[in-house]
Design a protein around this motif. Structure first.
Motif, short mmCIF file in Angstrom:
data_model
loop_
_atom_site.label_atom_id
_atom_site.label_comp_id
_atom_site.label_asym_id
_atom_site.label_seq_id
_atom_site.Cartn_x
_atom_site.Cartn_y
_atom_site.Cartn_z
N SER A 97 0.83 -1.21 0.00
CA SER A 97 0.00 0.00 0.00
C SER A 97 0.87 1.26 0.00
CB SER A 97 -0.94 0.00 1.21
OG SER A 97 -0.21 -0.21 2.41
N ASN A 98 1.99 1.26 0.74
CA ASN A 98 2.87 2.44 0.75
C ASN A 98 3.53 2.63 -0.60
OD1 ASN A 98 2.32 2.95 3.45
ND2 ASN A 98 4.05 1.76 4.19
N GLU A 99 3.96 1.53 -1.22
CA GLU A 99 4.59 1.62 -2.54
C GLU A 99 3.59 2.08 -3.60
OE1 GLU A 99 7.15 -0.58 0.04
OE2 GLU A 99 5.03 -0.84 -0.40
N GLU A 100 2.34 1.59 -3.49
CA GLU A 100 1.32 2.03 -4.45
C GLU A 100 1.11 3.54 -4.33
OE1 GLU A 100 -3.08 0.60 -5.88
OE2 GLU A 100 -2.77 0.93 -3.75
N GLN A 101 1.05 4.03 -3.10
CA GLN A 101 0.87 5.46 -2.88
C GLN A 101 2.07 6.24 -3.43
OE1 GLN A 101 -1.73 7.15 -1.79
NE2 GLN A 101 -0.64 9.09 -2.03
N ALA A 102 3.28 5.72 -3.18
CA ALA A 102 4.49 6.41 -3.64
C ALA A 102 4.55 6.48 -5.16
CB ALA A 102 5.74 5.71 -3.10
N LEU A 103 4.14 5.40 -5.84
CA LEU A 103 4.20 5.36 -7.31
C LEU A 103 3.04 6.11 -7.96
CD1 LEU A 103 5.31 1.66 -7.86
CD2 LEU A 103 6.68 3.71 -8.21
N SER A 104 2.08 6.55 -7.16
CA SER A 104 0.95 7.29 -7.73
C SER A 104 1.37 8.67 -8.23
CB SER A 104 -0.18 7.43 -6.71
OG SER A 104 0.22 8.26 -5.63
N VAL A 105 2.63 9.06 -7.95
CA VAL A 105 3.12 10.36 -8.44
C VAL A 105 3.46 10.29 -9.92
CG1 VAL A 105 4.01 10.97 -6.17
CG2 VAL A 105 5.53 9.86 -7.82
N LEU A 106 3.37 9.09 -10.54
CA LEU A 106 3.68 8.91 -11.95
C LEU A 106 2.40 8.82 -12.76
CD1 LEU A 106 6.32 6.17 -11.30
CD2 LEU A 106 6.89 8.31 -12.43
N ASP A 107 2.37 9.50 -13.92
CA ASP A 107 1.20 9.36 -14.79
C ASP A 107 1.35 8.12 -15.67
OD1 ASP A 107 2.89 9.96 -16.92
OD2 ASP A 107 2.20 12.02 -17.14
N GLU A 108 0.41 7.89 -16.58
CA GLU A 108 0.41 6.67 -17.38
C GLU A 108 1.58 6.59 -18.34
OE1 GLU A 108 -1.67 3.94 -17.17
OE2 GLU A 108 -2.18 4.96 -15.31
N LYS A 150 8.62 20.85 -3.82
CA LYS A 150 9.67 21.56 -4.53
C LYS A 150 9.47 21.48 -6.04
CE LYS A 150 14.70 22.02 -4.87
NZ LYS A 150 16.01 21.51 -4.40
N LEU A 151 9.12 20.28 -6.52
CA LEU A 151 8.90 20.11 -7.96
C LEU A 151 7.71 20.95 -8.42
CD1 LEU A 151 9.72 18.61 -10.56
CD2 LEU A 151 8.09 16.81 -9.94
N ARG A 162 15.31 13.73 -10.64
CA ARG A 162 16.30 12.68 -10.40
C ARG A 162 16.30 12.26 -8.93
NH1 ARG A 162 20.62 10.64 -13.13
NH2 ARG A 162 22.27 9.72 -11.83
N ARG A 163 16.18 13.26 -8.03
CA ARG A 163 16.14 12.93 -6.61
C ARG A 163 14.93 12.05 -6.28
NH1 ARG A 163 13.62 14.02 -2.15
NH2 ARG A 163 12.11 15.39 -3.21
N ILE A 164 13.77 12.41 -6.84
CA ILE A 164 12.56 11.63 -6.58
C ILE A 164 12.69 10.23 -7.17
CG2 ILE A 164 10.09 11.48 -7.08
CD1 ILE A 164 10.09 14.58 -7.15
N CYS A 165 13.26 10.12 -8.37
CA CYS A 165 13.44 8.80 -9.01
C CYS A 165 14.40 7.93 -8.21
CB CYS A 165 13.93 8.97 -10.45
SG CYS A 165 12.67 9.60 -11.58
N GLN A 166 15.46 8.53 -7.69
CA GLN A 166 16.39 7.77 -6.86
C GLN A 166 15.70 7.24 -5.60
OE1 GLN A 166 19.52 10.74 -6.48
NE2 GLN A 166 20.92 9.48 -7.73
N LYS A 167 14.85 8.08 -5.02
CA LYS A 167 14.12 7.68 -3.81
C LYS A 167 13.17 6.52 -4.13
CE LYS A 167 11.16 9.55 -0.15
NZ LYS A 167 10.46 10.76 0.34
N LEU A 168 12.44 6.62 -5.26
CA LEU A 168 11.53 5.54 -5.66
C LEU A 168 12.30 4.27 -5.96
CD1 LEU A 168 9.06 7.47 -8.02
CD2 LEU A 168 8.61 6.66 -5.70
N THR A 169 13.46 4.41 -6.62
CA THR A 169 14.28 3.24 -6.94
C THR A 169 14.75 2.54 -5.67
OG1 THR A 169 15.04 4.33 -8.97
CG2 THR A 169 16.31 2.44 -8.20
#
Length: 788
Positions: free
Chosen positions: A131-142, A153-154, A249-256
């Motif tokens: 559930s946490n990962e789903e919420q975190a990845l919801s910042v990405l569009d299709e 900040k973004l 890049r910072r957000i992508c590194q955090k998601l990775t």
């Protein structure tokens, strides 16, 4: 159950698995199928079969299971993420698809338990909490692009960036509008070159244009120049773009890092989702193919009915074969190319598939028992690397089998005792047979040796079988005859081919007396079929019929449950009406009582009763909403998409989805647009929208002669409400902006029912009681959506 790699290769299991493979939808299912292994014990095997039966019942009842066809294996992406330390954009989407599906399946666990799908609930419970990962990845569009809301900040950077771009375009437009400069321009447009806003200037005007050269045009006849007035804002845009890139890049590194930290859970989720995919594939595989799940028995042995080798296709001749109940060893004899080896392979692959929890190419009623190990020695296994002859290779393999043999092992040996001196080979073959019997192992072996045939005929716990042969055509029938040893057909074949009779007579004299007696015995046995075998086949057919009846009853039970749900919904609707009528009657009674001295007590009594009836109404309405939402596509794991044709549950309205925004969809239903929650939509036609898909329009015929009002005063609720719903539907389609429903003042029962109906209808924009001169509390004015 254990089978060595050599046995798996000899049985060509990798080719057999391809029969299921084409019914599996995704790479995850195909990967799991390739790696599927036999269950380690009888309980595990029963669990696999029972899980599929439950899945089958769920599909029969619900129609589908949550899924996403975009799933791919994440192993490579996980390795990329670990080696690079970062994933970008579209690389996150496969994780998003998997995690979203896992969350949907896991969220179904309570309903699985509630509806009696305990094994599905247990399997879903093995999925990790994402559930946490789903919420975190919801910042990405299709498309894998980060939403502005990915970080504060973004969002701020992008707001400033958009403001700077607007400023640059405004400055550029001012230059274009300036008569002293516009004549120097090749085109009256603002261009973007090398990340900077520029203007296209005539080549001959470049020296007099107030700006800096950036690039030539494609023709070379004009130049892109950056006006001096745009330098500062272009610099600002360049800095903001770099700030945006760094923040992304910072957000992508955090998601990775988040995904890599859950690598084991993700890999496990892939395996479990692959299992669901295989079960889905098997469900539809069984609809198209005459295969079956065998019954599982605790004791060692098997009973296969109409088993056939799938690689032979339509040429395969079904065989009935068993071992383990009345005998532990089966010796199969007959001519070459008659089907002995195919019989061994058919038995081996059926047992292997059964222990993998997969259906087998046999008829219903087939049974497979408990085996700790299945090993095979089939075909020419000469080892060039080890400089072993065919005979040596076979002996080496049999020695390995003897070292593994126990009372729950099954061994398949082709051409027992072949490859050496016939007498010594036969003697060794008998010794091997006897040793396996002493160790309690089950054995199927083929042979040409008469000595081994005689041993099989005279030894307890050993049975014979033969592949049928047509003496007239000299062709094998590929049919297995249990209980009858094969004849030696060499002399018969020689005679049919024209061998001189004097030669055949000499050959007959050379035959040993024992061999001649054996031939006569075989001939007598072949003249009749075993009653025992016929009874066994009849019993198997009856068992298959019973299984078919049971499956049909299960399906009918599921249908009855659906019908029960419908009846319950109808009963609850009637209960709501009765409770509301009771509340209205109580209000009238309260008015009368209020005129007396006991009005305070009456108010208390009424308040108490009203609270209780309100609680009942609320519970009914919650169940009604849950029942409606249970039928939605969302509850089935399908998210309605743009272009889908849908039905608005609880109404008769249907339309096409024009837009999906979070948990709501905008629907074009005839001449109007509706905003409806996704959980109240049912997709009527599946399929992804394509870019070239033609637009779908709904043509609605307008009813004629529809009045602008309807009179229901004096009617009962059951009489009035169907009329009102039909009238509003016709009035809406007739094009009215608003209509009047005349229900009278009375006790207010009809008024409340009309208002409840208006709240449920998606095409009603608002409703109100009549004003002065309109009928007051005795009428309700209804206004429709989409009317000017």
């Amino acid at each position: 159950m254990i089978s060595g790699n050599q046995t798996v290769q000899l049985l060509e299991i990798h080719k057999i698995l391809k029969f299921y493979d084409k019914y599996v939808r995704t790479e995850l299912g195909k990967n799991y199928l390739k790696s599927v292994q036999p269950s380690q014990n009888i309980n595990g095997l029963n669990d696999r079969q029972n899980l599929f039966r439950e899945f089958e019942r769920y599909i029969d009842t619900k129609g589908d299971f949550p899924w996403d066809d975009r799933l791919i294996s994440l192993d490579g992406l996980l390795e990329e993420g670990k080696s690079r330390g970062i994933l970008f954009g579209e690389e996150f989407l496969p994780f998003k698809f998997l995690i979203s599906l896992v969350v949907k399946i896991k969220n179904l666990s309570p309903s699985f338990l509630r509806e009696g799908y305990d094994r599905l609930a247990e399997k879903a419970g093995e999925l990790g909490d994402f559930s946490n990962e789903e919420q975190a990845l919801s910042v990405l569009d299709e498309d894998g692009r980060l939403y502005d809301s990915a970080s504060a900040k973004l969002a701020e950077i992008r707001r400033e960036l958009e403001s700077a771009k607007r400023q640059a375009r405004a400055i550029g437009q001012n230059i274009i509008s300036d008569p002293s400069l516009s004549s120097k321009l090749q085109d009256q447009v603002i261009a973007l070159r090398n990340g900077r806003y520029v203007l296209l200037v005539r080549k001959e005007s470049a020296s007099s244009f107030p700006g800096v050269f950036v690039d030539y045009s494609s023709s070379g006849n004009s130049l892109y120049m950056e006006p001096h007035s745009l330098v500062a804002v272009n610099n600002r845009i360049a800095m903001l773009l770099e700030d945006e890139r760094r923040e992304e890049r910072r957000i992508c590194q955090k998601l990775t890092s988040m995904l890599i930290s859950r690598e084991k859970a993700i890999t496990r989720a892939q395996d479990l989702v692959g299992q669901f995919d295989i079960m889905w594939g098997i469900y539809y595989f069984l609809q198209k193919n005459d295969w079956t799940f065998p019954e599982i028995e605790d004791k060692s042995g098997f009973y296969l009915i109409n088993a056939r080798h799938p690689l032979l296709g339509a040429k395969a001749v079904p065989i009935d074969v068993h071992c383990g109940r009345n005998f532990k060893a089966l010796v199969i004899t007959g001519p070459n190319t008659g089907g002995k080896t195919v019989a061994l392979k058919t038995v081996g692959l059926c047992i292997y598939l059964a222990w993998c929890g997969l259906p087998i190419p046999a008829k219903g009623g087939s049974r497979v028992g408990q085996f700790s190990r299945v090993e095979a020695d089939i075909g020419d296994e000469q080892s060039i690397e080890q400089n072993l002859s065919t005979f040596s290779g076979h002996i080496k393999r049999i020695i390995e089998m003897l070292n593994q043999a126990d009372d729950t092992s099954l061994f398949l040996i082709d051409e027992l005792g072949a490859g050496t001196d016939p007498e010594e080979g036969a003697a060794l073959g008998i010794a091997i047979l006897e040793t396996f019997l002493k160790r309690g192992s089950s054995l199927l072996a083929t042979t040409h040796h008469n000595s081994i045939k005689r041993y099989a005929l005279t030894t307890p716990n050993v049975e014979t079988a033969s592949v049928d042969f047509d003496p007239e055509t000299l062709l094998p029938k590929y049919k297995l005859l249990l209980g009858i040893p094969g004849q030696s057909n060499a002399l018969l074949i020689a005679r049919r081919l024209g061998m001189p009779e004097d030669v055949l007579e000499i050959a007959k004299r050379e035959l040993k007396t024992s061999d001649t007696s054996l031939e006569k015995l075989v001939s007598n046995l072949r003249a009749k079929l075993s009653d025992l075998e016929e009874k066994a086949r009849e019993l198997a057919r009856e068992r298959a019929e019973v299984q078919a009846v049971k499956r049909e009853l299960d399906r009918k039970l599921a249908a009855l449950e659906e019908r029960r749900e419908g009846i319950m919904a109808e009963v609850e609707q009637k209960a709501k009406r009765l409770i509301k009528e009771a509340q209205e009657s109580a209000k009238l009674l309260l008015k009368e009582i209020s005129k007396t001295a006991s009005s305070k007590e009456a108010h208390r009594t009424f308040s108490s009763l009203k609270k209780r009836t309100d609680d009942i109404l609320r519970a009914i309405e919650e169940r009604e909403a849950a029942r409606i939402e249970k039928k939605s596509s969302i509850s089935e794991g399908k998210v309605p998409k743009t272009g889908d044709k849908v039905k608005v549950l609880g109404t008769n309205a249907t339309g096409i989805i024009e837009k999906v925004d979070n948990d709501k969809a905008t629907i074009q239903a005839g001449p109007i647009r509706l905003d409806v929650p996704l959980k109240r939509l049912k997709v009527l036609e599946e399929g992804e929208e394509r870019k070239d898909k033609p637009s779908i329009k709904i043509s609605v015929e307008r009813p004629q002669n529809v009045s602008s009002s309807i009179m229901i005063r004096g009617m009962t609720v059951d009489e009035a409400m169907p009329m009102v719903e039909t009238y509003l539907d016709k009035a809406f389609r007739a094009g009215y902006r608003e209509v009047t429903i005349i229900h009278g003042r009375g006790e207010g029962i009809l008024r409340r029912e009309v208002h409840d109906l208006c709240r449920r209808l998606p095409y009603v924009e608002e409703f109100r009681l009549g004003g002065p001169g309109e009928g007051g509390y005795g009428v309700t004015i209804v206004r429709f959506k989409g009317r000017n």
